[in-house]
Scaffold this active site. Structure first.
Site, PDB file in Angstrom:
ATOM      1  CB  CYS A   1      -0.978  -0.026   1.167  1.00  0.00           C
ATOM      2  SG  CYS A   1      -0.200   0.024   2.807  1.00  0.00           S
TER       3      CYS A   1
ATOM      4  CG  ASN B   1       4.408  -1.762   5.227  1.00  0.00           C
ATOM      5  OD1 ASN B   1       5.547  -2.090   5.549  1.00  0.00           O
ATOM      6  ND2 ASN B   1       3.429  -2.650   5.224  1.00  0.00           N
TER       7      ASN B   1
ATOM      8  CB  CYS C   1      -3.621   1.714   7.254  1.00  0.00           C
ATOM      9  SG  CYS C   1      -3.317   3.184   8.272  1.00  0.00           S
ATOM     10  NE  ARG C   2      -4.416   1.647   1.952  1.00  0.00           N
ATOM     11  CZ  ARG C   2      -4.166   2.369   0.876  1.00  0.00           C
ATOM     12  NH1 ARG C   2      -5.003   2.313  -0.148  1.00  0.00           N
ATOM     13  NH2 ARG C   2      -3.097   3.136   0.819  1.00  0.00           N
ATOM     14  CB  SER C   3       0.236  -3.454   2.916  1.00  0.00           C
ATOM     15  OG  SER C   3       1.094  -2.552   3.555  1.00  0.00           O
TER      16      SER C   3
ATOM     17  CG  ASP D   1      -6.649   4.930   2.369  1.00  0.00           C
ATOM     18  OD1 ASP D   1      -6.385   4.725   3.577  1.00  0.00           O
ATOM     19  OD2 ASP D   1      -5.969   5.657   1.638  1.00  0.00           O
TER      20      ASP D   1
HETATM   21  P1  4NP Z   1      -1.672   2.815   4.240  1.00  0.00           P
HETATM   22  O1  4NP Z   1      -2.322   4.179   4.813  1.00  0.00           O
HETATM   23  O2  4NP Z   1      -1.123   3.165   2.864  1.00  0.00           O
HETATM   24  O3  4NP Z   1      -2.866   1.924   4.166  1.00  0.00           O
HETATM   25  O4  4NP Z   1      -0.630   2.395   5.217  1.00  0.00           O
HETATM   26  C1  4NP Z   1      -1.657   5.393   4.811  1.00  0.00           C
HETATM   27  C2  4NP Z   1      -0.610   5.593   5.672  1.00  0.00           C
HETATM   28  C3  4NP Z   1       0.043   6.820   5.688  1.00  0.00           C
HETATM   29  C4  4NP Z   1      -0.379   7.806   4.832  1.00  0.00           C
HETATM   30  C5  4NP Z   1      -1.423   7.603   3.965  1.00  0.00           C
HETATM   31  C6  4NP Z   1      -2.070   6.387   3.951  1.00  0.00           C
HETATM   32  N1  4NP Z   1       0.289   9.060   4.869  1.00  0.00           N
HETATM   33  O5  4NP Z   1      -0.125   9.968   4.131  1.00  0.00           O
HETATM   34  O6  4NP Z   1       1.259   9.211   5.621  1.00  0.00           O
END
Ligand code: 4NP
Length: 167
Positions: free
Chosen positions: A22, A25, A27-29, A137
């Protein structure tokens, strides 16, 4: 649907090694990594499963506290996971690199080296009727958002497992 079965999973072939990707790294992955680890354990397999982000903002950090809480809600602990960024080696080390959304997939395609051997796909492309969709997300959401993400990654990884063990 993407055909990911290949010969790799037929008896005697090399075992799949799967990387979920994602943006951050955190939240989703990591939740997809956990869901796939559970699938692999349920099937008595010992495949390599990992996750990474296309971005570097959270490198070395544990998953977001809301993702850790969602894992705990299902009886699992992902507190020891640590975020890392996708590296060029991943395109050779892993047989399958699975993007959580379309933007992640586009970023992966753009950075894949010419000699990449990993097969790239979108997680929900493995779910009939959900082709082209990204996993929800939850970054700007609450616990309910993370519960929705968990539903998406469990649906996606179950479908991915079905595709991979198809002979
Ligand atoms: P992830 O979520 O891609 O599912 O881990 C996010 C984590 C951090 C950010 C955006 C989405 N960020 O903008 O820092």
């Amino acid at each position: 649907m993407v055909d990911v079965a290949e010969s790799a999973t037929r008896s005697g072939g090399p075992q799949p090694a799967i990387l979920f990707v994602c943006l951050g790294n955190i939240c989703r992955s990591p939740l997809a990594e956990l869901a796939m680890r559970l699938e692999v354990a349920r099937h008595g397999l010992e495949w390599t499963i990992d996750s990474a982000g296309t971005g570097d903002w959270h490198v070395g950090h544990p998953p977001d506290p809301r993702a850790r809480a969602e894992a705990r809600r299902h009886g699992h602990d992902i507190d020891s996971y640590r975020a890392r960024q996708v590296s060029v080696d991943d395109f050779a080390r892993f047989s399958h690199i699975i993007a959580l959304d379309r933007s992640n997939l586009a970023d992966l395609r753009a950075q894949a080296p010419a000699d990449a051997t990993a097969q790239l796909s979108l997680l929900l492309d493995h779910v009939p009727g959900r082709e082209g969709e990204g996993v929800f997300d939850p970054y700007h959401g609450d616990a309910a958002a993370f519960a929705e993400t968990w539903m998406d990654v469990t649906t996606g990884t179950a479908a991915l497992m079905r595709a991979l063990i198809r002979t």
